[in-house]
Design a protein around this motif. Structure first.
Motif, PDB file in Angstrom:
ATOM      1  N   LYS A   4      -0.230   4.881  -1.180  1.00  0.00           N
ATOM      2  CA  LYS A   4      -1.633   4.955  -0.974  1.00  0.00           C
ATOM      3  C   LYS A   4      -1.896   5.912   0.228  1.00  0.00           C
ATOM      4  CE  LYS A   4      -3.065   1.462  -3.600  1.00  0.00           C
ATOM      5  NZ  LYS A   4      -4.162   1.290  -4.702  1.00  0.00           N
ATOM      6  N   PRO A   5      -3.134   6.614   0.172  1.00  0.00           N
ATOM      7  CA  PRO A   5      -3.486   7.388   1.261  1.00  0.00           C
ATOM      8  C   PRO A   5      -3.420   6.880   2.647  1.00  0.00           C
ATOM      9  CG  PRO A   5      -5.443   7.695  -0.352  1.00  0.00           C
ATOM     10  CD  PRO A   5      -4.355   6.286  -0.884  1.00  0.00           C
ATOM     11  N   ARG A   6      -2.910   7.633   3.587  1.00  0.00           N
ATOM     12  CA  ARG A   6      -2.500   7.271   4.816  1.00  0.00           C
ATOM     13  C   ARG A   6      -3.697   6.443   5.691  1.00  0.00           C
ATOM     14  NH1 ARG A   6       2.827   7.245   5.281  1.00  0.00           N
ATOM     15  NH2 ARG A   6       3.026   8.196   7.585  1.00  0.00           N
TER      16      ARG A   6
ATOM     17  N   VAL B 275       1.086  -1.255  -0.051  1.00  0.00           N
ATOM     18  CA  VAL B 275      -0.073  -0.145  -0.056  1.00  0.00           C
ATOM     19  C   VAL B 275       0.719   1.268   0.147  1.00  0.00           C
ATOM     20  CG1 VAL B 275      -2.079  -0.996   0.845  1.00  0.00           C
ATOM     21  CG2 VAL B 275      -0.166  -0.025   2.601  1.00  0.00           C
ATOM     22  N   GLN B 276       2.309   1.166  -0.325  1.00  0.00           N
ATOM     23  CA  GLN B 276       2.864   2.494  -0.554  1.00  0.00           C
ATOM     24  C   GLN B 276       2.648   3.235  -1.465  1.00  0.00           C
ATOM     25  OE1 GLN B 276       7.208   1.911  -0.033  1.00  0.00           O
ATOM     26  NE2 GLN B 276       6.954  -0.379  -0.336  1.00  0.00           N
TER      27      GLN B 276
ATOM     28  N   GLU C 127      -6.045   4.525   4.176  1.00  0.00           N
ATOM     29  CA  GLU C 127      -5.988   3.518   3.703  1.00  0.00           C
ATOM     30  C   GLU C 127      -4.900   2.406   4.047  1.00  0.00           C
ATOM     31  OE1 GLU C 127      -6.075   1.578  -1.125  1.00  0.00           O
ATOM     32  OE2 GLU C 127      -6.686   3.665  -0.642  1.00  0.00           O
ATOM     33  N   GLN C 128      -3.782   3.067   4.043  1.00  0.00           N
ATOM     34  CA  GLN C 128      -2.505   2.174   4.735  1.00  0.00           C
ATOM     35  C   GLN C 128      -2.792   1.916   5.971  1.00  0.00           C
ATOM     36  OE1 GLN C 128       0.545   5.584   4.274  1.00  0.00           O
ATOM     37  NE2 GLN C 128       1.499   4.291   2.566  1.00  0.00           N
TER      38      GLN C 128
END
Length: 332
Positions: free
Chosen positions: A264-266, A261-262, A268-269
């Motif tokens: 991606k929005p924080r 998930v690098q 979502e991470q």
């Protein structure tokens, strides 16, 4: 209905004739039950008007008979059934759910299960009583729970220290509440819960704990990692290898997840990895320090040393030496 509303109604003496308390988190079931046990009747009224049963030792017919009794020199008759999930023929309670006695408060603690909502007993409960169902919190939700729990009592704690408590105590809310209670008893309201306070009252060493080990490994800090492992080795009873192995497997599994998930929005991470957003920076650093290939190798290392710690293919009985070997292979 949520537990806050139920507890507020109990405090305001707005009682329901039936409380069916169920779900995966026993802490709130016990909390509601204890509130009813202590607040409905005065102490001198309880001897003749409050009875506690256990599901394994009582029949549904006996519960119904007890619930149909009228109170003696009190406003209510309280009937509490602990471990109600062990009751045989619980569906037979439907006849009472459909027509409860208004002067009785029947409390059923139905832990780790829930009622079949397709059955008529559930519909009768919804109409005539209080049905409470909960879900167990995920581990990444526990630091926020600790913060809220202490906040309600008038204390402050950092996200980092809340996570340290979570790493040490796990997700058992009853156990966490008991440990936090030691702090609340000894510190004045308004105090901030520091690492020193946690070490003194809960017993988590601020330098040598699972949280700090994860941090040291994630940052590939060889000196700090070895210092912690050596300390664990000298205190094997307090830091047993199975506990450390479980913690490391969870930690490296989360680093693997972060790789996917690098960018991606924080939010979502954090949701995908299963951590508080505050700690995403640590996983970002760890993902730079460990490639996916290396992480797969680490999972294999953890599996092999877990077997060795259980005596499989291991001629070395010392868990301390096994941990040193394992950490060396992880870091190199």
């Amino acid at each position: 209905m949520n537990h806050q509303k139920i507890l507020a109604d109990i405090s305001a003496r707005k009682f329901s004739p039936i409380y069916f308390l169920c779900g995966e988190e026993p802490y709130y079931i016990d909390l509601i039950c204890q509130a009813l046990e202590k607040q409905v009747l005065k102490e001198e009224e309880r001897e003749f008007n409050q009875n506690v049963y256990y599901g394994l030792d009582v029949d549904v017919s006996d519960i119904i008979a007890e619930a149909r009794k009228y109170p003696m020199m009190a406003e209510y008759n309280v009937v509490i059934v602990r471990e109600a999930q062990l009751l045989k023929n619980i569906d037979n309670l439907e006849v009472y759910f459909s027509n409860p006695v208004k002067s009785t408060i029947l409390v059923l603690c139905y832990k780790n299960k829930k009622l079949d909502k397709r059955k008529s007993g559930y519909k009768a409960l919804q109409k005539n009583g209080t049905y409470y169902e909960n879900k167990k919190l995920y581990e990444n939700q526990i630091p926020d729970w600790i913060n809220a729990h202490l906040g309600q009592a008038g204390y402050h704690i950092s996200v980092r220290n809340a996570l340290m408590i979570t790493e040490f105590l796990g997700s058992d809310l009853s156990n966490i509440s008991n440990e936090l209670g030691k702090i609340i008893l000894n510190l004045p309201q308004g105090a901030t819960i520091t690492e020193d306070v946690i070490e003194e009252y809960i017993g988590i060493n601020k330098e040598y704990n699972s949280f700090e080990l994860n941090n040291a490994l994630g940052h590939r800090n060889i000196v700090k990692t070895n210092r912690i492992i050596n300390y664990f080795g000298r205190n094997e009873k307090k830091y047993p290898m199975p506990l450390i192995m479980g913690n490391l497997f969870t930690h490296f599994s989360k680093i693997i997840k972060f790789h996917y998930v690098q960018g991606k929005p924080r939010a979502e991470q954090a949701a995908f990895v299963g951590v508080h957003p505050f700690f995403l920076k640590d996983y970002e650093i760890a993902s730079r320090n460990y490639t996916l290939k290396k992480l797969v190798d680490i999972v294999d290392i953890l599996h092999n040393y877990d077997l060795k710690s259980k005596g499989v293919g291991n001629s070395n009985p010392s868990n301390s030496e096994l941990m040193k070997e394992m950490v060396y292979l992880i870091l190199h």
